[in-house]
Design an enzyme around this catalytic site. Structure first.
Site, mmCIF file in Angstrom:
data_model
loop_
_atom_site.group_PDB
_atom_site.id
_atom_site.type_symbol
_atom_site.label_atom_id
_atom_site.label_comp_id
_atom_site.label_asym_id
_atom_site.label_seq_id
_atom_site.Cartn_x
_atom_site.Cartn_y
_atom_site.Cartn_z
ATOM 1 C CB CYS A 106 -0.925 0.013 1.201
ATOM 2 S SG CYS A 106 -1.780 -1.534 1.388
ATOM 3 C CG ASN A 134 -6.620 -1.644 1.289
ATOM 4 O OD1 ASN A 134 -5.909 -1.223 0.380
ATOM 5 N ND2 ASN A 134 -6.127 -2.130 2.407
ATOM 6 C CG HIS A 183 -3.387 2.765 2.370
ATOM 7 N ND1 HIS A 183 -3.862 2.463 1.121
ATOM 8 C CD2 HIS A 183 -3.446 1.613 3.084
ATOM 9 C CE1 HIS A 183 -4.178 1.190 1.071
ATOM 10 N NE2 HIS A 183 -3.942 0.648 2.249
HETATM 11 N N1 ACO Z 1 -18.585 -9.959 8.680
HETATM 12 C C1 ACO Z 1 -19.034 -10.284 9.903
HETATM 13 N N2 ACO Z 1 -18.208 -10.620 10.901
HETATM 14 C C2 ACO Z 1 -16.907 -10.639 10.674
HETATM 15 C C3 ACO Z 1 -16.356 -10.314 9.410
HETATM 16 C C4 ACO Z 1 -17.259 -9.965 8.398
HETATM 17 N N3 ACO Z 1 -16.852 -9.624 7.155
HETATM 18 N N4 ACO Z 1 -15.017 -10.416 9.478
HETATM 19 C C5 ACO Z 1 -14.706 -10.778 10.732
HETATM 20 N N5 ACO Z 1 -15.853 -10.926 11.441
HETATM 21 C C6 ACO Z 1 -15.994 -11.309 12.837
HETATM 22 C C7 ACO Z 1 -14.807 -12.092 13.360
HETATM 23 O O1 ACO Z 1 -14.937 -13.462 13.021
HETATM 24 C C8 ACO Z 1 -14.925 -11.848 14.835
HETATM 25 O O2 ACO Z 1 -15.905 -12.719 15.351
HETATM 26 P P1 ACO Z 1 -15.707 -13.409 16.787
HETATM 27 O O3 ACO Z 1 -15.652 -12.250 17.759
HETATM 28 O O4 ACO Z 1 -16.926 -14.234 16.910
HETATM 29 O O5 ACO Z 1 -14.445 -14.167 16.694
HETATM 30 C C9 ACO Z 1 -15.473 -10.440 14.929
HETATM 31 O O6 ACO Z 1 -16.040 -10.140 13.639
HETATM 32 C C10 ACO Z 1 -14.426 -9.390 15.254
HETATM 33 O O7 ACO Z 1 -13.285 -9.624 14.421
HETATM 34 P P2 ACO Z 1 -12.025 -8.711 14.452
HETATM 35 O O8 ACO Z 1 -11.028 -9.208 13.459
HETATM 36 O O9 ACO Z 1 -11.580 -8.496 15.868
HETATM 37 O O10 ACO Z 1 -12.675 -7.345 13.923
HETATM 38 P P3 ACO Z 1 -12.020 -5.934 13.846
HETATM 39 O O11 ACO Z 1 -12.851 -4.967 14.541
HETATM 40 O O12 ACO Z 1 -10.539 -5.970 14.157
HETATM 41 O O13 ACO Z 1 -12.162 -5.604 12.297
HETATM 42 C C11 ACO Z 1 -10.810 -5.570 10.323
HETATM 43 C C12 ACO Z 1 -11.549 -6.438 11.350
HETATM 44 C C13 ACO Z 1 -11.838 -4.734 9.608
HETATM 45 C C14 ACO Z 1 -10.098 -6.475 9.344
HETATM 46 C C15 ACO Z 1 -9.800 -4.661 11.063
HETATM 47 O O14 ACO Z 1 -9.026 -5.417 11.959
HETATM 48 C C16 ACO Z 1 -8.873 -3.933 10.133
HETATM 49 O O15 ACO Z 1 -9.299 -3.165 9.306
HETATM 50 N N6 ACO Z 1 -7.574 -4.145 10.286
HETATM 51 C C17 ACO Z 1 -6.573 -3.516 9.452
HETATM 52 C C18 ACO Z 1 -6.520 -4.244 8.186
HETATM 53 C C19 ACO Z 1 -5.738 -3.484 7.159
HETATM 54 O O16 ACO Z 1 -5.606 -2.304 7.232
HETATM 55 N N7 ACO Z 1 -5.272 -4.248 6.212
HETATM 56 C C20 ACO Z 1 -4.595 -3.762 5.091
HETATM 57 C C21 ACO Z 1 -3.365 -2.954 5.366
HETATM 58 S S1 ACO Z 1 -2.083 -3.127 4.275
HETATM 59 C C22 ACO Z 1 -2.686 -3.288 2.785
HETATM 60 O O17 ACO Z 1 -3.656 -2.661 2.524
HETATM 61 C C23 ACO Z 1 -2.079 -4.192 1.754
#
Ligand code: ACO
Length: 328
Positions: free
Chosen positions: A116, A285, A255
């Protein structure tokens, strides 16, 4: 003493595939809801390239638009850089494919793989080449077909990504331009976001396909924490040499990874919400394409005026990061 050359962006262009994949569409594909995706990420929809549309096709279209905006011909270009983690193939470089599609001259053309942060790394490299006098016009493109490495059965990643391309033409300018650049990387956290197989460590086999190792694997919650700190620190480091404070920046173009990350970065920087540009709702993203397309959209929407100081700020797999201050 000779004054250092100033380098600025003289043309911008973007290309987004026509197909829109909404959160409602995703509800039919995996166990998720529009409400979860919107509140956790800020994404409402993303674009998906056609099966026969590769990264170089999108990159070329964005480049043509940037060249038109700069009133230049492809043959004027002296350097082509493509930032991507989804090249058409391992080699030749996507930049070489773009050179051929544009019918540009046989100029230096190469890809960079810093996820990114790629568009900002690309701007920084082109800045150096132009400043040194080696080249006059450089084309920097961020382009991705992330849909080709997305596991469409994994709800924790498939809701996040989209396809697209953005391009900038850089050249010497009289006033303003790139004022400060800050780049960095931390390889010790590389496992947080990766595509495990297909390279020399784990070459492709039937087993790697069955084990779904050719798709993005991500530790989202860990990345989230790193992202907020990295982006806020990078913003400080890039503005410090200029003696600028957050309030001196007219618009931050981050980003577009997750709206909650960007809001947290804004709070750390003490910035009001209206100073942070967002288009994540429309495209998700797009890795290296995200900052490029966001810059194009911000200009198109009249969010950047002549003389404004803008800050591009990104982090990505690697981990890598990059920030750049440009006077428009
Ligand atoms: N729909 C419904 N529920 C979901 C989904 C979904 N799409 N995805 C995950 N969940 C659930 C999980 O299973 C979990 O359930 P559980 O509590 O029963 O285990 C719950 O939601 C919470 O999951 P978390 O992973 O803790 O959710 P979080 O609030 O952290 O959000 C996310 C997840 C959106 C991925 C977040 O962590 C994030 O954005 N992280 C950064 C990711 C990022 O920036 N990546 C790219 C950077 S570099 C690049 O772009 C190449």
């Amino acid at each position: 003493m000779c004054e250092e050359k100033k380098v600025g962006i003289i043309g911008l262009g973007a290309y987004l595939p026509e197909k829109v994949l909404t959160n409602k569409d995703l509800e039919k594909m995996v166990d998720t809801t529009d409400e979860w995706i919107t509140t956790r990420t800020g994404i409402k929809e993303r674009r998906i390239a056609k099966p026969d549309e590769a990264t170089s096709d999108m990159a070329t279209e964005a480049a043509k638009r940037a060249l038109k905006a700069a009133c230049l011909k492809p043959t004027d270009i002296d350097l082509i850089i493509v930032a991507t983690i989804t090249p058409d193939m391992f080699f030749p470089a996507t930049a070489c494919l773009v050179q051929e599609k544009l019918k540009a001259r046989t100029v230096a053309s190469f890809d960079i793989s810093v996820a990114c942060s790629g568009f900002i790394y690309g701007l920084a490299i082109a800045d150096q080449f132009i400043k040194s006098g080696a080249y006059k016009y450089a084309l920097v493109i961020g382009a991705e077909k992330l849909s080709s490495i997305t596991d469409w059965s994994d709800r924790s990643t498939c809701v996040l990504f989209g396809d697209g391309a953005g391009a900038a033409v850089l050249a010497p300018v009289e006033k303003g331009g790139i004022l400060s650049v800050y780049l960095g990387a931390n390889g010790s956290e590389g496992d947080l976001l990766k595509l495990p197989a297909g390279g020399s460590r784990i070459p492709p086999t039937k087993k790697t396909i069955d084990d779904r190792l050719h798709f993005v694997k991500m530790n989202g919650s860990e990345l989230f924490k790193h992202a907020v700190k990295i982006m806020a620190d990078a913003a400080l480091e890039v503005t410090r040499p200029l003696g600028l404070k957050a309030e001196d920046i007219n618009l931050v173009i981050p980003h577009q990874a997750n709206i909650r990350i960007l809001e947290a970065v804004g709070r750390r920087m003490g910035l009001s919400k209206d100073k942070i540009y967002l288009n994540i709702d429309r495209y998700g993203n797009m890795s290296a394409a995200s900052s490029a397309v966001a810059l194009v959209d911000a200009v198109k929407e009249g969010r950047i005026k002549k003389g404004d100081k803008i800050l591009l700020d990104a982090f990505g797999a690697g981990l890598t990061w990059g920030a750049i201050v440009i006077e428009w």
